[in-house]
Design a protein around this motif. Structure first.
Motif, PDB file in Angstrom:
ATOM      1  N   PHE A 143       0.816  -1.200  -0.126  1.00 24.38           N
ATOM      2  CA  PHE A 143      -0.025  -0.054  -0.111  1.00 24.38           C
ATOM      3  C   PHE A 143       0.861   1.176   0.014  1.00 24.38           C
ATOM      4  O   PHE A 143       0.610   2.035  -0.912  1.00 24.38           O
ATOM      5  CB  PHE A 143      -0.805  -0.099   1.275  1.00 24.38           C
ATOM      6  N   GLN A 182      -8.401   3.126  12.828  1.00 26.02           N
ATOM      7  CA  GLN A 182      -9.846   3.410  12.572  1.00 26.02           C
ATOM      8  C   GLN A 182     -10.478   4.504  13.755  1.00 26.02           C
ATOM      9  O   GLN A 182     -11.283   5.210  13.290  1.00 26.02           O
ATOM     10  CB  GLN A 182     -10.702   2.020  12.830  1.00 26.02           C
ATOM     11  N   ARG A 216      -3.397   0.939   5.143  1.00 31.99           N
ATOM     12  CA  ARG A 216      -4.381   0.932   3.891  1.00 31.99           C
ATOM     13  C   ARG A 216      -6.076   0.961   4.471  1.00 31.99           C
ATOM     14  O   ARG A 216      -6.787   1.481   3.734  1.00 31.99           O
ATOM     15  CB  ARG A 216      -4.267  -0.551   3.188  1.00 31.99           C
ATOM     16  N   LEU A 217      -6.187   0.188   5.387  1.00 28.91           N
ATOM     17  CA  LEU A 217      -7.691   0.189   5.807  1.00 28.91           C
ATOM     18  C   LEU A 217      -7.853   1.548   6.381  1.00 28.91           C
ATOM     19  O   LEU A 217      -9.162   1.957   6.011  1.00 28.91           O
ATOM     20  CB  LEU A 217      -7.808  -0.699   6.985  1.00 28.91           C
ATOM     21  N   GLU A 258      -8.742   3.646   3.141  1.00 28.56           N
ATOM     22  CA  GLU A 258     -10.037   3.098   2.415  1.00 28.56           C
ATOM     23  C   GLU A 258     -11.215   3.891   3.444  1.00 28.56           C
ATOM     24  O   GLU A 258     -12.223   4.071   2.680  1.00 28.56           O
ATOM     25  CB  GLU A 258     -10.212   1.766   2.704  1.00 28.56           C
ATOM     26  N   SER A 259     -11.012   3.824   4.670  1.00 32.30           N
ATOM     27  CA  SER A 259     -12.178   4.609   5.462  1.00 32.30           C
ATOM     28  C   SER A 259     -12.157   6.033   5.291  1.00 32.30           C
ATOM     29  O   SER A 259     -13.078   6.818   5.217  1.00 32.30           O
ATOM     30  CB  SER A 259     -11.833   4.309   7.053  1.00 32.30           C
ATOM     31  N   LYS A 269     -11.252   7.842   2.542  1.00 31.98           N
ATOM     32  CA  LYS A 269     -11.404   8.229   1.232  1.00 31.98           C
ATOM     33  C   LYS A 269     -13.114   8.330   1.291  1.00 31.98           C
ATOM     34  O   LYS A 269     -13.618   9.191   0.517  1.00 31.98           O
ATOM     35  CB  LYS A 269     -11.415   7.025   0.251  1.00 31.98           C
ATOM     36  N   LYS A 270     -14.073   7.827   2.155  1.00 33.75           N
ATOM     37  CA  LYS A 270     -15.263   7.981   2.443  1.00 33.75           C
ATOM     38  C   LYS A 270     -15.862   9.332   3.105  1.00 33.75           C
ATOM     39  O   LYS A 270     -16.996   9.465   3.205  1.00 33.75           O
ATOM     40  CB  LYS A 270     -16.003   6.809   2.919  1.00 33.75           C
TER      41      LYS A 270
END
Length: 621
Positions: free
Chosen positions: A284, A398, A453-454, A457-458, A460-461
């Motif tokens: 990533f 997160q 990476r996770l 991904e979160s 980006k939203k």
């Protein structure tokens, strides 16, 4: 007199045994760190003997007194028993401190000092760390126990003759021997007849700079730093006018355009050395590099996590034996990125998944001016304790992303990851999922890359994502290097540094300019078009200046363009073209006089400016 001489001989026999054990410890240190040392010379070995004699001399000065003092009372069995046991315990404690560096040297790149041994700033973690280290390095306690047993068995006892009486003449002779031999032991301790006792930095006189840790011993480094706060001296190399001509730390940013008001997120990745991201463990991060402004020649300004935070966020390097955070200058007023952005309407916060108070980061955050500090205590999410440091990266990232959504824009946040730190624990559910790699850290680096990476991904939203500038770097390199070019005093400071701006697809590219952690703050200020004036020991990445400065083993390490210089605080001791000569084999100090003079002038001014401003608390204009 014969019994008196037997007591004298007894001391020197015991002294010799300890000296031999120190050589054994040096051999073990070399064995456990064999990948970090090449071509150990006879000069380096003799230098090690010099420092061993100094440490043993200081440690045993009191025992010399108890052996050499005139009088028959020394011959009593109880006196001798107490003396032997005390000699054994005191010397064993110091001998065993060497064992710390058999493994710890891989992380720090230097012998441990008093501050490291006492784990200043890590009081919460130390209990768990001790047990995890003992489990991982179980062989070290076994070797230590064997060595302790052998040491006790070989310590000789006093052999007495039938002579007991001491007349005045004998007492006089004994007094003369007492004064002479105490002087000899004291001379061992100070390291010889030179004007000043030998210091840690003197190790460079016995071989290449990279061999200093081999020459030194841990007891010596502890003795030289015990009970001492970091106190700098102001070198008088230049007048104030000359000083500013060579180096001026005042940075004034006067942008022609309005401030962008972009959010800023700095991500500091634990132990992600430059070498670690070329082994296929970080897919990533590798992909992110292709979309970012990436600095191929990125450097850390220290070897410890505690050095990285003030370097990255306050543009203050660690040019001392203690980090700024734990030094006597820790509460100096500073005007770094948190305060500058706060003055420009930013909400500011610092995230670290370890125990609150870990490495005094919470204290630093108060001095630096952060609005909020989020540690393990503030974490709100699934149970995720790694058993040693704190919350696994996957879950804490997160939590970080979720909290960012609650901040009023523009905001500035920093997160410091923890999972790629020894003992490199990853969650049970992911065991066997990531490639093991070539060194112990590689699996946890792959896990940290997965957690990263996770997070993206979160992120980006989220609505704030495209209005955020992400800066990724490492705190320092990892503990083990495979390629020789990463084992030098240049290579073992090379880290990734990148700027990712998802809202601007035209922003990016590959830069070969020299970039360091202390350049991140002025670079962000420049990119955000913020009008300000501050003290920085770095420079914005657009600057024509191309320098990097860091400090290790009492040596200042200075890079400018293609050249690397080692400076001992008074004079240059090495000059290399590190881009052509990656292993630093050819010292150009004599052949490149013009470059050497220019670089020496700069580093002298840099040190004088740094020391003067820290001592006089002038890090704020």
């Amino acid at each position: 007199m014969q019994n008196y001489l037997q007591s004298v001989k007894l001391f020197f026999k015991r002294f010799l045994i300890v000296l031999i054990i120190y050589q054994v410890c040096r051999g073990l240190f070399l064995f456990f760190n064999r990948n970090n040392f090449n071509d150990i010379s006879l000069k380096s070995t003799l230098g090690g003997l010099h420092f061993d004699l100094s440490a043993i001399g200081y440690i045993n000065l009191l025992f010399a007194l108890f052996h050499f003092i005139p009088g028959n009372f020394k011959n009593k069995p109880r006196y001798q028993k107490v003396l032997k046991i005390s000699f054994f315990i005191v010397n064993l404690v110091f001998i065993l401190t060497n064992f710390v560096d058999f493994e710890y040297y891989k992380f720090t790149g230097r012998r441990s000092t008093y501050g490291m041994i006492t784990a200043s700033g890590m009081e919460n973690e130390i209990g768990g760390l001790i047990f995890s280290f003992l489990a991982e390095f179980w062989h070290l306690p076994i070797i230590a126990i064997v060595l302790a047993v052998l040491f006790w068995k070989v310590i000789p006892n006093l052999k007495l003759s039938t002579e007991q009486s001491n007349n005045k003449l004998q007492i006089l002779k004994q007094s003369g021997v007492f004064i002479l031999l105490m002087g000899v032991v004291f001379l061992f301790g100070r390291g010889g007849f030179q004007k000043k006792p030998i210091k840690i930095v003197d190790a460079v006189n016995y071989g290449s700079i990279n061999q200093s840790a081999f020459v030194l011993n841990t007891p010596f480094c502890i003795l030289k730093t015990i009970g001492k706060k970091e106190t700098l001296e102001i070198p008088n190399f230049y007048s104030e006018e000359e000083l500013n001509a060579y180096f001026n730390p005042v940075f004034e940013n006067n942008p022609k355009e309005d401030a962008t008001k972009k959010n800023v997120a700095i991500i500091i990745l634990e132990s992600f050395g430059r070498e670690n991201i070329q082994r296929g463990q970080t897919p990533f991060l590798d992909s992110l590099i292709t979309k970012s402004l990436y600095f191929e020649n990125g450097f850390a300004n220290g070897k410890l996590s505690i050095d990285a935070v003030p370097s990255t966020l306050s543009s203050i390097p660690s040019l001392m034996n203690h980090s700024l955070i734990t030094s006597s200058y820790s509460i100096n007023e500073i005007y770094g990125l948190p305060k500058i952005l706060k003055d420009n309407g930013y909400n500011t916060s610092f995230f670290h998944g370890a125990f609150n108070g870990s490495q005094n980061f919470d204290q630093y955050c108060k001095v630096a001016g952060f609005d909020n500090y989020f540690g393990k205590d503030e974490y709100d999410g699934p149970e995720s304790f790694d058993g040693t440091w704190g919350v696994f990266d996957e879950d804490f990232f997160q939590f970080y992303c979720k909290k960012m959504g609650t901040f009023k824009e523009p905001f500035f946040t920093t997160i410091f990851s923890i999972s790629s730190h020894n003992p490199y624990t990853i969650p049970e559910k992911h065991k066997g999922k990531f490639p093991k790699g070539l060194t112990k850290i590689d699996e946890s680096v792959a896990y940290a890359d997965y957690a990263l990476r996770l997070f993206f991904e979160s992120a980006k939203k989220q609505d704030w994502y495209n209005n955020t500038l992400f800066v990724l770097t490492s705190d320092h390199t990892s503990s083990e290097q495979i390629e020789d070019k990463f084992k030098t005093n240049v290579g073992k400071f090379r880290i990734p540094i990148l700027f990712f701006n998802p809202g601007d697809k035209t922003f990016g590219g590959l830069s070969y300019r020299n970039m360091q952690q202390i350049d991140i703050t002025p670079s962000i200020i420049d990119l955000l078009n913020i009008k300000t004036k501050m003290i920085t020991f770095g420079k914005p990445y657009k600057s024509e200046k191309d320098f990097v400065v860091y400090y290790l083993d009492n040596i200042y390490h200075y890079i400018d363009g293609d050249y690397y210089m080692a400076f001992d605080g008074k004079k240059a001791i090495g000059l290399y073209n590190f881009k052509k000569d990656e292993l630093l084999k050819t010292n150009l100090l004599q052949s490149e006089k013009e470059i050497s003079t220019k670089m020496e002038n700069f580093i002298k001014a840099y040190i004088q400016s740094f020391n003067t401003r820290l001592i006089n608390n002038k890090l704020v204009l």
